[in-house]
Scaffold this motif. Structure first.
Motif, PDB file in Angstrom:
ATOM      1  N   HIS A   1       0.839  -1.204   0.000  1.00 17.82           N
ATOM      2  CA  HIS A   1       0.000   0.000   0.000  1.00 17.82           C
ATOM      3  C   HIS A   1       0.871   1.251   0.000  1.00 17.82           C
TER       4      HIS A   1
ATOM      5  N   SER B   1      -0.431   4.513  -1.823  1.00 15.81           N
ATOM      6  CA  SER B   1      -1.229   5.724  -2.009  1.00 15.81           C
ATOM      7  C   SER B   1      -2.713   5.393  -2.066  1.00 15.81           C
ATOM      8  N   TRP B   2      -3.530   6.422  -1.957  1.00 19.73           N
ATOM      9  CA  TRP B   2      -4.978   6.238  -2.119  1.00 19.73           C
ATOM     10  C   TRP B   2      -5.325   5.777  -3.533  1.00 19.73           C
TER      11      TRP B   2
ATOM     12  N   ASP C   1      -3.971   3.436  -5.104  1.00 20.03           N
ATOM     13  CA  ASP C   1      -3.793   1.983  -5.228  1.00 20.03           C
ATOM     14  C   ASP C   1      -5.118   1.288  -5.527  1.00 20.03           C
TER      15      ASP C   1
ATOM     16  N   ALA D   1     -11.600  -1.681   4.153  1.00 25.23           N
ATOM     17  CA  ALA D   1     -11.107  -0.385   4.599  1.00 25.23           C
ATOM     18  C   ALA D   1     -11.448  -0.168   6.069  1.00 25.23           C
TER      19      ALA D   1
ATOM     20  N   ILE E   1     -13.392   5.586   7.378  1.00 23.81           N
ATOM     21  CA  ILE E   1     -13.637   6.095   6.031  1.00 23.81           C
ATOM     22  C   ILE E   1     -15.127   6.230   5.753  1.00 23.81           C
TER      23      ILE E   1
ATOM     24  N   TRP F   1     -16.389   9.732   6.226  1.00 24.83           N
ATOM     25  CA  TRP F   1     -15.901  10.839   5.401  1.00 24.83           C
ATOM     26  C   TRP F   1     -17.061  11.439   4.607  1.00 24.83           C
TER      27      TRP F   1
ATOM     28  N   THR G   1      -1.549   0.159   6.546  1.00 23.63           N
ATOM     29  CA  THR G   1      -1.235   1.576   6.353  1.00 23.63           C
ATOM     30  C   THR G   1      -0.372   1.700   5.109  1.00 23.63           C
ATOM     31  N   THR G   2      -0.087   2.934   4.712  1.00 26.04           N
ATOM     32  CA  THR G   2       0.735   3.149   3.525  1.00 26.04           C
ATOM     33  C   THR G   2       2.215   3.240   3.888  1.00 26.04           C
TER      34      THR G   2
ATOM     35  N   PHE H   1       1.430   8.527  -0.427  1.00 29.27           N
ATOM     36  CA  PHE H   1       0.515   9.251   0.468  1.00 29.27           C
ATOM     37  C   PHE H   1       0.769   8.732   1.878  1.00 29.27           C
TER      38      PHE H   1
ATOM     39  N   LEU I   1      -4.926  14.842   1.949  1.00 28.60           N
ATOM     40  CA  LEU I   1      -5.361  14.371   0.640  1.00 28.60           C
ATOM     41  C   LEU I   1      -5.294  15.494  -0.392  1.00 28.60           C
TER      42      LEU I   1
ATOM     43  N   ASN J   1      -1.754  15.917  -1.543  1.00 25.53           N
ATOM     44  CA  ASN J   1      -1.358  14.810  -2.420  1.00 25.53           C
ATOM     45  C   ASN J   1      -1.985  14.953  -3.798  1.00 25.53           C
TER      46      ASN J   1
END
Length: 258
Positions: free
Chosen positions: A73, A75-76, A78, A92, A96, A99, A146-147, A190, A196, A199
């Motif tokens: 992982h 970045s978003w 991905d 996830a 999230i 959001w 996590t990234t 990221f 965000l 990025n």
């Protein structure tokens, strides 16, 4: 040049997002799962095109039947990189779901949410995973949780390997290698406390973004006999070997702050 590119691409990405929201609200309730999957697949390909990200697929992805794709992982994006190959349902973190706008959208397209603070959450996730496997779906798992910058692979959480191991579902390791202007780079990663929006500024304002997606052979069935932890270790080593390939020639870069 950066400002010009961002000014062109950002409105197009917003239009993409609005169109997705409209389709999910007005079309999803009246079409089959197959049509929804096709929509998700084409949306992902369109988004990567709008963001200027070239995708180079290596190996043989599992394109028929149920499977678990396990990837590192970075970045978003991905999520959309993998979904541009085949429609993928992802696991996830539950935060999230809260959001604004995005949480509603990802929930509607089949995302499975896991709440790490609740002990029974993993069991419910396992049940939800099996339902998707029963419908010949691919589930994407970022087992690091996590990234990272994309030059190594963090330790894996093995708990979500249990449902596919128990059911004998195909598990395929996938390595994501990020490039910027022809060289391995963490420019698009990221990570940390980056927002965000920042990025997006980095991604939409640059050229030469490319992601190599290497699909390695599925995990041999005999590996399943060792249980989820052994399978997780095997998958991580396969991905780590591919991620770290040729890194001696890589140039590490930091995203520009302005």
């Amino acid at each position: 040049m950066r400002l010009i590119l961002f000014s062109i691409r950002f409105p197009l990405v917003l239009i993409w997002l609005i169109s997705c929201l409209v389709c999910v609200a007005l079309i999803y309730p009246f079409v089959s799962v197959e049509v929804r999957n096709a929509m998700n697949h084409h949306w992902s390909r369109a988004l990567m095109f709008l963001c200027g990200v070239k995708i180079n697929v290596l190996g043989k992805p599992t394109l028929q039947g149920s499977a678990l794709w396990v990837a590192n992982h970075v970045s978003w994006i991905d999520i959309y990189v993998l979904a541009s190959v085949r429609c993928v349902a992802f696991i996830a973190k539950s935060e999230i779901r809260d959001w604004p706008v995005i949480g509603w959208l990802v929930a509607k397209v089949g995302t499975i949410f896991v709440n790490r603070s609740q002990r029974n959450s993993v069991r419910q996730v396992g049940t939800d995973m099996q339902k998707l496997f029963d419908h010949n779906m691919v589930i994407g798992l970022f087992a690091e949780g996590t990234t990272s910058r994309g030059f190594d692979v963090l330790p894996f959480h093995s708990s979500l390997f249990e449902p596919p191991v128990r059911a004998g579902i195909t598990i395929q390791p996938v390595a994501l290698r990020f490039f910027h202007k022809g060289r391995r780079s963490d420019y698009l990663a990221f990570v940390g406390n980056e927002s965000l929006l920042h990025n997006l500024w980095v991604l939409l304002g640059t050229t030469g973004a490319m992601v190599e997606v290497e699909f390695m052979p599925p995990v041999p069935v005999e590996q399943y006999e060792g249980g989820r932890a052994k399978v997780a270790d095997y998958v991580r080593e396969q991905i780590r070997s591919a991620v770290m390939r040729d890194l001696e020639s890589a140039t590490e870069e930091e995203p520009l702050a302005a």
